[in-house]
Design an enzyme around this catalytic site. Structure first.
Site, short mmCIF file in Angstrom:
data_model
loop_
_atom_site.label_atom_id
_atom_site.label_comp_id
_atom_site.label_asym_id
_atom_site.label_seq_id
_atom_site.Cartn_x
_atom_site.Cartn_y
_atom_site.Cartn_z
N GLU A 1 81.94 -49.92 -22.93
CA GLU A 1 80.68 -50.31 -23.60
C GLU A 1 80.17 -49.00 -24.22
O GLU A 1 79.12 -48.49 -24.02
CB GLU A 1 79.56 -50.54 -22.20
CG GLU A 1 79.95 -51.91 -21.72
CD GLU A 1 78.82 -52.26 -20.66
OE1 GLU A 1 78.45 -51.48 -20.02
OE2 GLU A 1 79.02 -53.53 -20.21
N GLU B 1 83.91 -58.64 -18.67
CA GLU B 1 83.07 -58.52 -17.36
C GLU B 1 81.83 -59.59 -17.11
O GLU B 1 81.22 -59.83 -17.92
CB GLU B 1 82.31 -57.27 -17.20
CG GLU B 1 83.23 -55.82 -17.40
CD GLU B 1 82.39 -54.77 -17.53
OE1 GLU B 1 81.29 -54.68 -16.97
OE2 GLU B 1 82.90 -53.78 -17.69
C1 GLA Z 1 78.82 -52.48 -17.22
C2 GLA Z 1 79.97 -51.56 -17.19
C3 GLA Z 1 80.67 -51.59 -15.67
C4 GLA Z 1 79.72 -51.88 -14.75
C5 GLA Z 1 78.84 -53.08 -14.95
C6 GLA Z 1 77.76 -53.20 -13.89
O1 GLA Z 1 79.20 -53.65 -17.65
O2 GLA Z 1 80.86 -51.70 -18.30
O3 GLA Z 1 81.53 -50.58 -15.90
O4 GLA Z 1 78.85 -50.58 -14.62
O5 GLA Z 1 78.20 -52.79 -16.13
O6 GLA Z 1 77.15 -54.30 -14.18
#
Ligand code: GLA
Ligand code: ZN
Length: 675
Positions: free
Chosen positions: A150, A307
């Site tokens: 991210e 995710e």
């Molecule tokens: C993001 C991150 C993860 C985690 C999630 C929690 O998407 O990439 O590492 O912290 O948020 O929602």
């Protein structure tokens, strides 16, 4: 297909075995197998473990994790770990630490905290990618690289300032040009030396809520920071590709995240992946739009859902659980829009630090007798049965919505005319109307060709970049329907107004001139009184936010304002141009107007809905090798019954479906149409 080693929907997610002991690892394998998990994302935040100091690298535990999973049929999505630098690095090389918007130098802590222009960060990050590439290039378990995590956030340090000046020199060559495109004679900002240029932050040009005193420099700083982070991505991407040209490389994006120009990023990535975290009240059409936007970054290629939470987040103010059935429904929603993977954050819930209340497949209780585990395992089983049926399937759309990050930045950075103008919301309102109509669409960049589409919608296209005007004109001349709105065509890519009347470069094709723009509190509405001569959309609708005062210059008036001093003047116009038409909507129209208008335009252009469904039942289709798969997603908490447009086989139950069907609350059907 992402990898022919795993020719099915990938199912798994972030896994952090380094937070656990050997006993737990065994349990994990047992439970992953029960849940049908076939991929684990490893090493996302393990830089400090991989590299305890400047010269030592340690991969043995990672080797073990990859091997152990692989022995049990679970592949690895291998992260490079560079999203959070180790504490020793921050101590020894403070240039890795960012300076924030208020000029404060950070100290060690948190994550996503490295300055993208830090030579130290770049050197060590690239080296780590290189080491990982070297070590795992022949490991049969590694199917994809996951660079960093991210990417985001801006830095305002001295290194960034220096690099910004270099970036500007490359872009503009002379200071004169900089002065001109930033309009620096305003407020006496003329620069005589490159060194006089400082970063636009809370101590210089920018204030709360993103507004800038100088859009020119602020826009360029956004471009520069997005490019700087992208450079970091590319360094690692290339370091990995050197070792494994055949293994795809990605980084997980964040949907409509404001700070990065993802269309540019998409080009640099082998496959787009993204993290989907809607709240309980996020409109399902907004999630759908975001999936389509992510698919659009690589012109329609399938993407990865990297995710999502199986149950709840920890970082919302109120972290609602996904209701029973919703995790499954939203997983299929991703697939319905082009995802070839369904992955979670995370597989086992942490016991400490800020994510201990973030949902996971394995909860703190540690066994499989939980609602979340049961739902995950049931989904795993189902996805497995789909085999490769949907993998690589594409979406066919005749309608496109234009989305542009730089346009969004420029709108946000500008002072006036309304603080309530929100680009993503306005785009979403058009998306939502098409979503309700069941009409598939692509989210495209301003750079993309329009030639595959019959209808192109560019909501609030405030910034018109060079070349776009010609593209729209050719599109409309050739028979396309182009729709744009209030606050479009105002500036060029430097946020300098195109003089000679709004909507600037789009004025000819639209056949109008906008003389003034009224901005009122969102609760103050006007009426759009439809012109009955027009024939199809009749009656009155309400509108709000901005009210363009329009003169027609060849266009037909489709609706007039119902009140105010501009009562009786045009608010919606349509201009016949070549074989097509260009429609202007001069105010933020209520949703039912957008629905009625788009329905009519699509009918005129002979664009059919995928299927007509009751409210709350989303429908999309994906096609592959001559087969069409209809996705029906019941977002209602209640059962619904309706008539299927085509007979087909439900891939999830293998039953033949035709005529009136019933869908359970939050139900899903994937119908392979019989020809
Ligand atoms: C993001 C991150 C993860 C985690 C999630 C929690 O998407 O990439 O590492 O912290 O948020 O929602
Ligand atoms: Zn910096």
């Amino acid at each position: 297909m992402i990898s022919n080693k795993l020719p099915k929907i990938w199912f798994g997610g972030d896994y952090n075995p380094e937070q656990w002991d050997e006993e737990t690892w065994k349990e994990d394998i047992r439970m992953f197998t029960l849940a049908g998990i076939n991929i684990a994302t490893l090493n996302v935040f393990s830089w400090a473990l991989r590299q305890p100091d400047e010269t030592t690298y340690n991969f043995s535990d990672l080797d073990n994790h990859i091997d152990r999973l692989y022995q049990h049929g679970i592949y690895t999505c291998l992260a490079t770990s560079t999203a959070a630098h180790p504490a020793w690095m921050a101590k020894k090389y403070p240039d890795v630490l960012r300076v924030d918007f208020y000029g404060r130098k950070r100290i060690f802590g948190g994550r996503h905290n490295s300055c993208p222009n830090s030579p130290t960060y770049r050197k060590f990050a690239e080296k780590m990618a290189d080491k990982l590439g070297e070590r795992y290039k022949n490991h049969p378990a590694v199917l994809i690289w996951h660079v960093s995590n991210e990417y985001g956030g801006y830095c305002y340090c001295e290194n960034c300032a220096r690099q910004f000046r270099t970036w500007l020199k490359q872009k503009y060559e002379t200071l004169e040009t900089v002065n001109q495109v930033w309009n620096t004679r305003f407020w006496g900002h003329t620069f005589y030396d490159w060194e006089e240029i400082v970063v636009p932050n809370g101590l210089s040009e920018e204030g709360e809520g993103n507004v800038s005193a100088f859009q020119g420099i602020s826009l360029d700083y956004r471009r520069f920071q997005s490019d700087s982070l992208l450079e970091c991505y590319k360094l690692e991407h290339h370091a990995l590709k050197k070792h494994t040209p055949h293994i795809p490389v990605t980084t997980n994006l964040m949907g409509t995240y404001p700070e990065l120009d993802y269309f540019k990023w998409g080009k640099a990535m082998d496959i787009v992946s993204w993290d989907n975290y809607p709240g309980i009240d996020t409109p399902v059409s907004l999630t759908a739009m975001t999936h389509d936007l992510m698919r659009g970054l690589k012109s329609g290629k399938p993407f990865m859902l990297m995710e999502q939470t199986p149950s709840q987040q920890n970082w919302q103010p109120y972290n609602a659980l996904k209701r029973p059935g919703v995790m499954r429904l939203w997983s299929y929603q991703a697939v319905a829009h082009g995802a070839d993977t369904v992955m979670f954050f995370q597989l086992r819930r942490s016991i400490g630090a800020c994510e201990k209340f973030h949902g996971a497949v394995i909860e703190h209780v540690g066994h499989e007798h939980t609602r979340v585990f049961r739902e995950t395992a049931a989904l795993g089983k189902e996805l497995n049965l789909l085999e490769d049926a949907l993998i690589g399937a594409r979406t066919n759309a005749k309608v496109a919505i234009v989305f542009d990050w730089e346009n969004r930045w420029a709108i946000d950075l500008s002072s006036g005319p309304s603080v309530s103008l929100n680009y993503v919301n306005e785009v979403h309102r058009y998306y939502e109307a098409l979503f309700e109509l069941g009409i598939p669409l692509d989210m495209i960049s301003v750079e993309q060709s329009l030639s595959n589409y019959d209808v192109v919608i560019a909501p609030v296209l405030y910034m018109v970049k060079s070349g776009f005007k010609q593209k729209v004109e050719t599109f409309v001349k050739g028979g396309g329907a182009f729709i744009t709105t209030f606050f479009s065509g105002i500036v060029n890519e430097h946020d300098l107004v195109t003089v000679g009347g709004y909507p600037g470069e789009l004025r000819d094709v639209l056949g109008i001139w906008v003389e003034e723009i009224d901005a009122l509190e969102p609760s103050r509405t006007n009426a759009m009184v439809m012109n009955s001569d027009w024939g199809y959309v009749t009656g009155e609708y309400s509108c709000s936010l901005l009210f363009d005062i329009v003169h027609v210059e060849g266009a037909k008036v489709l609706a007039e304002y119902g009140s105010e001093f501009y009562k009786g003047t045009p608010v919606v116009t349509s201009n016949d141009y070549g074989r097509g038409k260009a429609i202007y909507i001069g105010s933020s129209a209520e949703s039912s107007f957008l629905y009625d208008l788009l329905k009519t335009i699509c009918e005129e252009q002979q664009i059919q809905p995928v299927m007509t469904t009751p409210k709350g039942v989303e429908v999309t289709s994906r096609v592959k090798e001559g087969k069409t798969f209809l996705f029906l997603l019941n977002h209602n908490e209640t059962e619904v019954a309706f008539k299927l447009s085509h007979t087909g086989t439900d891939l999830l139950t293998k039953e033949i479906k035709s005529g009136v069907i019933t869908m359970e609350p939050y139900g899903v059907m994937i119908i392979e149409q019989h020809n």
